[in-house]
Write a protein that holds these residues in place. Structure first.
Motif, PDB file in Angstrom:
ATOM      1  N   UNK A 138       0.809  -1.220   0.000  1.00  0.00           N
ATOM      2  CA  UNK A 138       0.000   0.000   0.000  1.00  0.00           C
ATOM      3  C   UNK A 138       0.841   1.268   0.000  1.00  0.00           C
ATOM      4  N   UNK A 139       2.114   1.157   0.410  1.00  0.00           N
ATOM      5  CA  UNK A 139       2.915   2.340   0.675  1.00  0.00           C
ATOM      6  C   UNK A 139       3.856   2.653  -0.490  1.00  0.00           C
ATOM      7  N   UNK A 140       4.097   3.955  -0.747  1.00  0.00           N
ATOM      8  CA  UNK A 140       4.965   4.312  -1.876  1.00  0.00           C
ATOM      9  C   UNK A 140       6.375   3.764  -1.743  1.00  0.00           C
ATOM     10  N   UNK A 141       6.882   3.663  -0.510  1.00  0.00           N
ATOM     11  CA  UNK A 141       8.228   3.117  -0.306  1.00  0.00           C
ATOM     12  C   UNK A 141       8.275   1.632  -0.686  1.00  0.00           C
ATOM     13  N   UNK A 142       7.234   0.894  -0.300  1.00  0.00           N
ATOM     14  CA  UNK A 142       7.149  -0.525  -0.666  1.00  0.00           C
ATOM     15  C   UNK A 142       7.071  -0.684  -2.182  1.00  0.00           C
ATOM     16  N   UNK A 143       6.327   0.198  -2.810  1.00  0.00           N
ATOM     17  CA  UNK A 143       6.168   0.143  -4.263  1.00  0.00           C
ATOM     18  C   UNK A 143       7.493   0.418  -4.964  1.00  0.00           C
TER      19      UNK A 143
END
Length: 383
Positions: A138-143
């Motif tokens: 869900x998070x931009x860092x994970x993406x």
């Protein structure tokens, strides 16, 4: 790894700025340092608070390694070791002495969670643990991490973290100064070829570290969690090695741990390049499993809360005005004979007062501590 090479790594010195000797630093300090030293940074995306997330690439060798640090913003020890490695790599490159490193392509994300790093917190700005976001993403860092994983197609991954001071390497009084994990890919924790490669790397690293940290290297529990990024990448078929940098007794800034984490990182890359599977499983499971057997301080045999008892104290890391403070909290009252303190005081049946009281609840911040009215607060102060 050859002794001369190990010595070269441990004796490596460079003009390290003072901020890298501390647990807390502002992410921009690190990025500016890399730019000043001519590392080519690529912006891969932005954090929740729109801070850039950078990568850099070393080498063009056939074997690809993806490494990321500060997925948890308050875990900086492996980041500092990573910077030591980058500076060492540049030195070897300038001297045309890269050796086995020429066979690797290494992509590095120095700080995956810049918002958490700035706030010195485990979580990102949405209060999400990025190491529990692998499936939901869900998070931009994970993406950013998963997009880079997909485009780079690594042969190995290095997932760089810190661990708390509570961990021992096995049951004995040995702090887990470094710990490792070959993550599982299913709930049965089956060992397949992917995990076996991770185990082979960890076994080789442990062999090097035992010369310097005998009995002080641990192995994390491998219970499967599909939302952990290491488990996810292993499930996708990429050998992934979890690094956990721990506590060197008395060194709460973890400067000594940084040195051995740098050696472990270098040793892991050498093991990847020279991968040997034989004996990997046996060597891996010989490493003692981490146990939660330590407290920062134990005060033994004191009269407190109307009982002869032991008391455990743990430091909370609290950021105040851009300064990291280690604040003592009372966390346990009772028989602690099966636990160890990084520091210990023998109370000799003296009456103890915490915050001028002879009783207390747990999880209380300690402002004052005394044994038979003798003040001990200086003993607890690290700042």
């Amino acid at each position: 790894m050859e002794k001369a090479l190990r010595k070269s790594v441990l004796n490596f010195n460079w003009n390290k700025p003072a901020f890298l000797n501390q647990r807390y630093f502002i992410p921009n300090q690190l990025i500016d340092l890399l730019i000043e030293n001519d590392f080519n940074l690529t912006e891969e995306g932005k954090s929740v608070n729109k801070q850039p997330i950078y990568s850099l690439t070393l080498g063009t060798g056939k074997t690809k390694v993806l490494a990321w640090s500060q997925m948890h913003g308050n875990e900086t020890t492996t980041t500092r070791a990573l910077i030591d490695f980058l500076m060492y790599y540049k030195k070897l490159q300038q001297e045309n002495k890269l050796g086995f490193l020429e066979n690797l392509s290494i992509k590095v994300i120095p700080i995956l969670n810049p918002d958490g790093a700035k706030a010195y917190t485990r979580y990102n700005a949405n209060k999400v643990d990025l190491n529990r976001d692998a499936l939901t993403c869900t998070e931009p860092e994970s993406q950013v991490l998963q997009q880079l994983y997909t485009s780079f197609k690594p042969d190995f991954c290095l997932n760089l973290h810190d661990q708390r001071t509570i961990f021992s390497a096995g049951e004995e009084k040995n702090p887990a100064i470094l710990s490792f994990l070959a993550p599982a890919y299913n709930k049965e924790t089956t060992i397949n070829n992917t995990r076996l490669k991770s185990m082979a790397v960890i076994t080789a690293v442990n062999k090097v570290l035992q010369e310097y940290l005998p009995a002080k290297v641990g192995r994390y529990d491998d219970a499967f969690n599909p939302n952990c990024i290491g488990d996810r990448f292993t499930q996708l078929g990429t050998p992934t090695i979890l690094f956990e940098a721990g506590h060197w007794p008395g060194d709460y800034q973890r400067k000594k741990t940084v040195d051995y984490c740098f050696l472990a990182l270098f040793s892991a890359l050498k093991a990847i390049e020279e991968l040997t599977i034989a004996g990997a499983e046996h060597g891996y499971f010989k490493i003692p499993e981490n146990e939660k057997n330590f407290y920062d301080i134990i005060i033994r045999n004191v009269v407190f809360c109307n009982n002869l008892t032991d008391v455990a104290i743990q430091y909370n890391e609290i950021l105040e005005d851009k300064t990291l403070k280690f604040v003592p909290f009372l966390v346990k009252i009772g028989n602690l004979s099966k636990h160890h303190g990084h520091s210990e005081i023998t109370g000799n049946n003296k009456k103890m007062q915490i915050n001028k009281l002879e009783y207390s609840e747990i999880n209380v911040k300690i402002e004052n501590i005394a044994l038979d009215n003798e003040n001990y607060i200086d003993f607890l102060t690290l700042n």
